[in-house]
Scaffold this motif. Structure first.
Motif, PDB file in Angstrom:
ATOM      1  N   GLY A  74      72.241 -15.417 -58.121  1.00 34.13           N
ATOM      2  CA  GLY A  74      70.934 -15.925 -57.740  1.00 34.13           C
ATOM      3  C   GLY A  74      69.777 -14.989 -58.012  1.00 34.13           C
ATOM      4  O   GLY A  74      68.679 -15.434 -58.360  1.00 34.13           O
ATOM      5  N   CYS A 332      59.901 -15.795 -64.668  1.00 35.84           N
ATOM      6  CA  CYS A 332      59.640 -17.059 -63.977  1.00 35.84           C
ATOM      7  C   CYS A 332      58.258 -17.018 -63.330  1.00 35.84           C
ATOM      8  O   CYS A 332      57.793 -15.962 -62.887  1.00 35.84           O
ATOM      9  N   GLU A 334      55.589 -17.410 -60.424  1.00 35.30           N
ATOM     10  CA  GLU A 334      55.714 -17.112 -58.998  1.00 35.30           C
ATOM     11  C   GLU A 334      56.017 -18.393 -58.215  1.00 35.30           C
ATOM     12  O   GLU A 334      55.350 -19.406 -58.382  1.00 35.30           O
ATOM     13  N   GLY A 335      57.064 -18.328 -57.387  1.00 41.80           N
ATOM     14  CA  GLY A 335      57.442 -19.471 -56.572  1.00 41.80           C
ATOM     15  C   GLY A 335      58.258 -20.516 -57.294  1.00 41.80           C
ATOM     16  O   GLY A 335      58.559 -21.566 -56.713  1.00 41.80           O
ATOM     17  N   ALA A 336      58.638 -20.257 -58.543  1.00 39.27           N
ATOM     18  CA  ALA A 336      59.393 -21.246 -59.318  1.00 39.27           C
ATOM     19  C   ALA A 336      60.741 -21.522 -58.671  1.00 39.27           C
ATOM     20  O   ALA A 336      61.430 -20.608 -58.208  1.00 39.27           O
ATOM     21  N   THR A 337      61.118 -22.785 -58.607  1.00 39.71           N
ATOM     22  CA  THR A 337      62.430 -23.157 -58.069  1.00 39.71           C
ATOM     23  C   THR A 337      63.433 -23.417 -59.181  1.00 39.71           C
ATOM     24  O   THR A 337      64.641 -23.308 -58.977  1.00 39.71           O
ATOM     25  N   ASP A 338      62.954 -23.766 -60.352  1.00 39.08           N
ATOM     26  CA  ASP A 338      63.818 -23.954 -61.511  1.00 39.08           C
ATOM     27  C   ASP A 338      63.792 -22.670 -62.334  1.00 39.08           C
ATOM     28  O   ASP A 338      62.799 -22.353 -62.997  1.00 39.08           O
ATOM     29  N   THR A 339      64.875 -21.901 -62.271  1.00 40.60           N
ATOM     30  CA  THR A 339      64.947 -20.621 -62.977  1.00 40.60           C
ATOM     31  C   THR A 339      65.926 -20.685 -64.155  1.00 40.60           C
ATOM     32  O   THR A 339      66.377 -19.660 -64.649  1.00 40.60           O
ATOM     33  N   SER A 340      66.237 -21.892 -64.601  1.00 43.84           N
ATOM     34  CA  SER A 340      67.265 -22.056 -65.625  1.00 43.84           C
ATOM     35  C   SER A 340      66.863 -21.490 -66.975  1.00 43.84           C
ATOM     36  O   SER A 340      67.722 -21.180 -67.801  1.00 43.84           O
ATOM     37  N   PRO A 344      63.817 -14.458 -62.930  1.00 42.34           N
ATOM     38  CA  PRO A 344      63.085 -14.260 -61.682  1.00 42.34           C
ATOM     39  C   PRO A 344      62.874 -12.797 -61.327  1.00 42.34           C
ATOM     40  O   PRO A 344      61.996 -12.469 -60.529  1.00 42.34           O
TER      41      PRO A 344
END
Length: 449
Positions: A74, A332, A334-340, A344
């Protein structure tokens, strides 16, 4: 009167030097790589169990090869790496140290670490070192020889994973090998678990294992065999997990070994003694710690070191790094939830530092002469291998663990990464990092006094 470790540490913290040093340029002069999925057969007399490695990396035993996908975790975007465990054979994987002394054929002695990252998950990962020959003209790396470590004479002071076997090959459940030097017909290896220094023959037979003596005490870590749970950080052990001898340099002229801890020492209560690392002198001929030590001050943002090698009788190179991975240009939002498809926690601090081991201040800090930034390497001639460099801008070496550095000649050094197979990326999200070797032209750094 001998001061306690905590008193010494407090004095060191109060006197920690302010780092203001010159940054020298670096130009890419060569680029080569060993493919990430590079495997080697175990010796013919090894237990059959060792033909399948990585069986314990997913929490429960798994004997089915290539069924569990590697993932960066993660903190690094939870990217799958495209390579699955367990392996058929042993992973050559991450290079974790260059010896200053080359082999007779001109190749480099280099080391593979404990296997998959911990004692618990690496009992089927064999321990070995290699002779490697990077070919910068063709961009390839030749593995000329692999030497497996064994303990047929019972020199290891604890029960090993393959205790009941005739061959007594060592594994990542026994040691975490992180630094290597060759002196005459012997090899000396720095370990992180003990931390220990291991003396062995050039064909891999262990001759002695030395516990660490510092300030009149034996230093231990949470993975030392004599430390039992529950254990209190700073009291029952002083060396952080994965904080043992990441770097160990052989000093020309004296043939002394200087073993550098990867991370700061722990004090009672669990805090570290400061943003610096202990460098402890060992006499390989006498097989004794001399009692001499110095301090290496970490730059702001750096959390650990990766390798340590002398370039002459007094000056040495040290890799210092943060825990970041991946190019900052692909960070990524800032605050990104999709890190694919982003990083990060991108790389920010990846330096090769030149120090003068003969020049220490009154608090024992060695002088930092200057450094190069591995995230800002010029490549005017387009030397970088296609697909292994940023789309634009400077060439970068943005790996989580960069653990190999050595002087090649009067103007060049060589640097390589540990790719933590199959758990690290760094170049492209979703792809396992290769073992990259880079040749850098750094005449100003090497000429600095």
């Amino acid at each position: 009167m001998r001061l306690s470790l905590s008193v010494l540490a407090l004095a060191g913290v109060l006197a920690a030097p302010v780092i203001a040093e010159e940054s020298f340029p670096a130009t890419l002069a060569g680029h080569a790589y060993l493919p990430a999925l590079s495997l080697v057969e175990p010796p013919a007399d090894a237990p059959r169990d060792l033909w399948i490695s990585g069986k314990y990396t997913s929490g429960a035993r798994n004997d089915q090869p290539m069924t569990v996908m590697g993932n960066t975790g993660g903190n690094y975007g939870a990217h799958d790496t495209g390579i699955s465990l367990p392996f058929i054979g042993q992973p050559v994987q991450g290079m974790s140290g260059f010896a200053m002394t080359r082999a007779e054929d001109g190749s480099w002695y280099t080391l593979t670490d404990n296997g998959f990252g911990s004692k618990r998950n690496s009992p089927d990962a064999m321990l070995f070192f290699h002779k490697m020959a990077p070919d910068f003209d063709n961009g390839t790396v030749e593995r000329r020889e692999t030497v497996f470590l064994s303990d047929p004479d019972g020199k290891v002071p604890f029960r090993i994973a393959y205790e009941g076997t005739e061959t007594r090959y060592l594994t990542g459940a026994d040691f975490d090998l992180e630094s290597i030097q060759v002196l005459g017909d012997e090899v000396f290896i720095g370990d992180e678990f003990g931390p220990y220094i291991i003396r062995a023959t050039l064909d891999g037979v262990v001759k002695e294992v030395y516990a660490t003596e510092f300030d009149g005490k034996t230093l231990t870590g949470p993975d030392t065999y004599s430390v039992y749970v529950p254990a209190t950080a700073g009291t029952d052990y002083q060396v952080q997990r994965s904080g043992g001898y990441e770097g160990m340099a052989l000093q020309p002229g004296t043939d002394m070994l200087w073993a550098m801890l990867e991370k700061p020492i722990l004090l009672e209560g669990g805090e570290t003694e400061g943003p610096f690392l202990r460098v402890i002198q060992f006499d390989p001929k006498a097989g004794e710690w001399t009692g001499e030590s110095v301090k290496f001050a970490l730059a702001e943002g750096a959390t650990a070191i990766g390798d340590f090698n002398f370039i002459d009788e007094t000056r040495a190179l040290v890799i210092e790094r943060d825990n970041g991975e991946g190019d900052a240009a692909n960070a990524c939002a800032e605050g990104a939830t999709d890190t694919s498809d982003c990083y990060p926690n991108p790389a920010q601090v990846k330096n090769v530092v030149l120090v003068d081991m003969s020049d220490t201040d009154e608090d024992g800090y060695i002088r930092r002469i200057g450094h190069i930034d591995l995230l800002d390497i010029a490549d005017p001639d387009g030397v970088a291998i296609e697909g292994l460099s940023p789309a634009e801008g400077s060439f970068t070496f943005p790996f989580f663990t960069i653990e190999d550095v050595a002087r090649v000649d009067e103007t060049h050094i060589m640097v390589a990464n540990d790719n933590n197979l199959p758990f690290s990326g760094g170049r492209v999200p979703g792809e396992a990092a290769h073992n990259e070797f880079i040749l850098l032209s750094v005449p100003e750094l090497l000429g600095a006094e």
